[in-house]
Design a protein around this motif. Structure first.
Motif, mmCIF file in Angstrom:
data_model
loop_
_atom_site.group_PDB
_atom_site.id
_atom_site.type_symbol
_atom_site.label_atom_id
_atom_site.label_comp_id
_atom_site.label_asym_id
_atom_site.label_seq_id
_atom_site.Cartn_x
_atom_site.Cartn_y
_atom_site.Cartn_z
ATOM 1 N N GLY B 58 -7.873 15.691 -4.030
ATOM 2 C CA GLY B 58 -8.465 14.919 -2.935
ATOM 3 C C GLY B 58 -8.209 13.426 -3.014
ATOM 4 O O GLY B 58 -8.125 12.749 -1.988
ATOM 5 N N ALA B 62 -6.777 10.971 -0.093
ATOM 6 C CA ALA B 62 -7.390 9.688 0.271
ATOM 7 C C ALA B 62 -6.365 8.560 0.187
ATOM 8 O O ALA B 62 -6.330 7.671 1.048
ATOM 9 C CB ALA B 62 -8.583 9.406 -0.642
ATOM 10 N N ASP B 66 -5.123 6.241 3.216
ATOM 11 C CA ASP B 66 -5.280 4.791 3.077
ATOM 12 C C ASP B 66 -3.977 4.074 3.458
ATOM 13 O O ASP B 66 -3.959 3.212 4.348
ATOM 14 C CB ASP B 66 -5.683 4.478 1.637
ATOM 15 C CG ASP B 66 -5.981 3.003 1.408
ATOM 16 O OD1 ASP B 66 -6.079 2.252 2.393
ATOM 17 O OD2 ASP B 66 -6.112 2.604 0.227
ATOM 18 N N LEU B 98 -12.765 3.185 4.024
ATOM 19 C CA LEU B 98 -11.977 4.421 4.089
ATOM 20 C C LEU B 98 -12.953 5.580 4.123
ATOM 21 O O LEU B 98 -13.887 5.631 3.308
ATOM 22 C CB LEU B 98 -11.112 4.511 2.821
ATOM 23 C CG LEU B 98 -10.404 5.836 2.513
ATOM 24 C CD1 LEU B 98 -9.316 6.118 3.543
ATOM 25 C CD2 LEU B 98 -9.789 5.792 1.107
ATOM 26 N N HIS B 99 -12.752 6.488 5.077
ATOM 27 C CA HIS B 99 -13.589 7.681 5.129
ATOM 28 C C HIS B 99 -12.692 8.902 5.265
ATOM 29 O O HIS B 99 -11.758 8.906 6.075
ATOM 30 C CB HIS B 99 -14.566 7.624 6.312
ATOM 31 C CG HIS B 99 -15.527 8.761 6.303
ATOM 32 N ND1 HIS B 99 -16.739 8.701 5.647
ATOM 33 C CD2 HIS B 99 -15.447 10.016 6.809
ATOM 34 C CE1 HIS B 99 -17.354 9.855 5.773
ATOM 35 N NE2 HIS B 99 -16.590 10.686 6.468
ATOM 36 N N VAL B 100 -12.962 9.917 4.457
ATOM 37 C CA VAL B 100 -12.184 11.156 4.514
ATOM 38 C C VAL B 100 -13.139 12.337 4.592
ATOM 39 O O VAL B 100 -14.070 12.448 3.773
ATOM 40 C CB VAL B 100 -11.273 11.324 3.276
ATOM 41 C CG1 VAL B 100 -10.444 12.602 3.396
ATOM 42 C CG2 VAL B 100 -10.356 10.124 3.101
ATOM 43 N N ASP B 101 -12.916 13.208 5.577
ATOM 44 C CA ASP B 101 -13.614 14.504 5.627
ATOM 45 C C ASP B 101 -12.609 15.582 5.222
ATOM 46 O O ASP B 101 -11.568 15.747 5.878
ATOM 47 C CB ASP B 101 -14.132 14.789 7.041
ATOM 48 C CG ASP B 101 -15.300 13.884 7.410
ATOM 49 O OD1 ASP B 101 -16.219 13.750 6.578
ATOM 50 O OD2 ASP B 101 -15.282 13.303 8.508
ATOM 51 N N TYR B 102 -12.936 16.292 4.157
ATOM 52 C CA TYR B 102 -12.072 17.365 3.670
ATOM 53 C C TYR B 102 -12.527 18.656 4.346
ATOM 54 O O TYR B 102 -13.602 19.178 4.049
ATOM 55 C CB TYR B 102 -12.168 17.465 2.143
ATOM 56 C CG TYR B 102 -11.715 16.205 1.443
ATOM 57 C CD1 TYR B 102 -10.370 15.995 1.138
ATOM 58 C CD2 TYR B 102 -12.615 15.200 1.110
ATOM 59 C CE1 TYR B 102 -9.936 14.828 0.517
ATOM 60 C CE2 TYR B 102 -12.199 14.023 0.491
ATOM 61 C CZ TYR B 102 -10.862 13.855 0.198
ATOM 62 O OH TYR B 102 -10.437 12.693 -0.417
#
Lengths: 155, 155
Positions: B58, B62, B66, B98-102
């Motif tokens: 992950g 990211a 980015d 930074l935002h990540v939805d897995y």
């Protein structure tokens, strides 16, 4: 096992992670431990973990927050269940979401300290809030929503 | 310059980034280009970019989000200003958040495609929304808030 590091208690088949797996020779091999109710990890970036000259790459910061977050989720879940870290079945977490706020440029060439706290433990979900500091100054804040790994992924 | 990749237009002193700098021999060397109003980048993770066996780490996801995000911010800012990419002064961006939805585990061993769009350009700030897909299936969604680099950091 003598080590206090959460990641050293992961079973071998869950120890390949690039960020924190003790068996990944190419990886960061992050180690996280308890300090009271907080968890802590220290990592010193390599010279090539650069964004612009003098500063740390933001993707590395996100990676450290990710792995320290899932490690903290695991340790907090064991503690909440009154179980020893590493006992079976393993409480191993994956990341559902990751958020990082970069507050200031993070200097390259010094150790970075991650501190985290599990702020919510509910069912299979643990929410972890973190800071990343250099020289005592907070450079980034992070939040990880971690979910206990489905059984069909926890090989 | 023959290359269409945004990152190949960054000046040398801003080309050391671990994620996308063409001069970082240890890094990922991500390359992003326009495809209509969308930007696209493709990266195939190395075997050691592993989370658990069979799946991508992950933190790498990211990192890709980015760098493709700041690259997209730069390209979108040039386009909005009616300027050629790479013209001076450079429009180079850093990540504010930074935002990540897995959404699902990302399979290891296949190329990953990033697609992004600048959804807001306001002053020095650009908001970028992204997807990361494997085999045509979206595995993660990301949002990058990028801010044009302060002059005292843009060496």
């Amino acid at each position: 096992m003598a080590s206090d590091a959460f990641q050293d208690h992961y079973p071998d088949e869950l120890s390949h992670c690039y960020g924190c797996g003790k068996l990944n020779q190419h990886g960061l091999q992050l180690k996280s431990t308890w300090d009271g109710d907080t968890t802590v990890a220290v990592y010193e970036p390599r010279p090539y973990h650069i964004a612009i000259p003098g500063y740390v790459y933001g993707g590395l910061i996100a990676s450290l927050i990710d792995c320290h977050g899932t490690g903290t989720a695991s340790a907090a879940a064991y503690r909440a269940a009154g179980r020893e870290m590493g006992s079976s079945p393993p409480f191993r977490f994956v990341t559902a979401s990751l958020h990082v706020d970069y507050l200031r440029p993070t200097p390259l060439g010094v150790p970075l300290e991650l501190r985290a706290r599990a702020v919510e433990i509910k069912g299979r979900k643990v929410v972890v809030e973190e800071t990343l500091s250099a020289g005592g100054q907070i450079c980034a804040r992070g939040q990880v929503v971690a979910v206990r790994m489905p059984e069909n992924l926890a090989i």
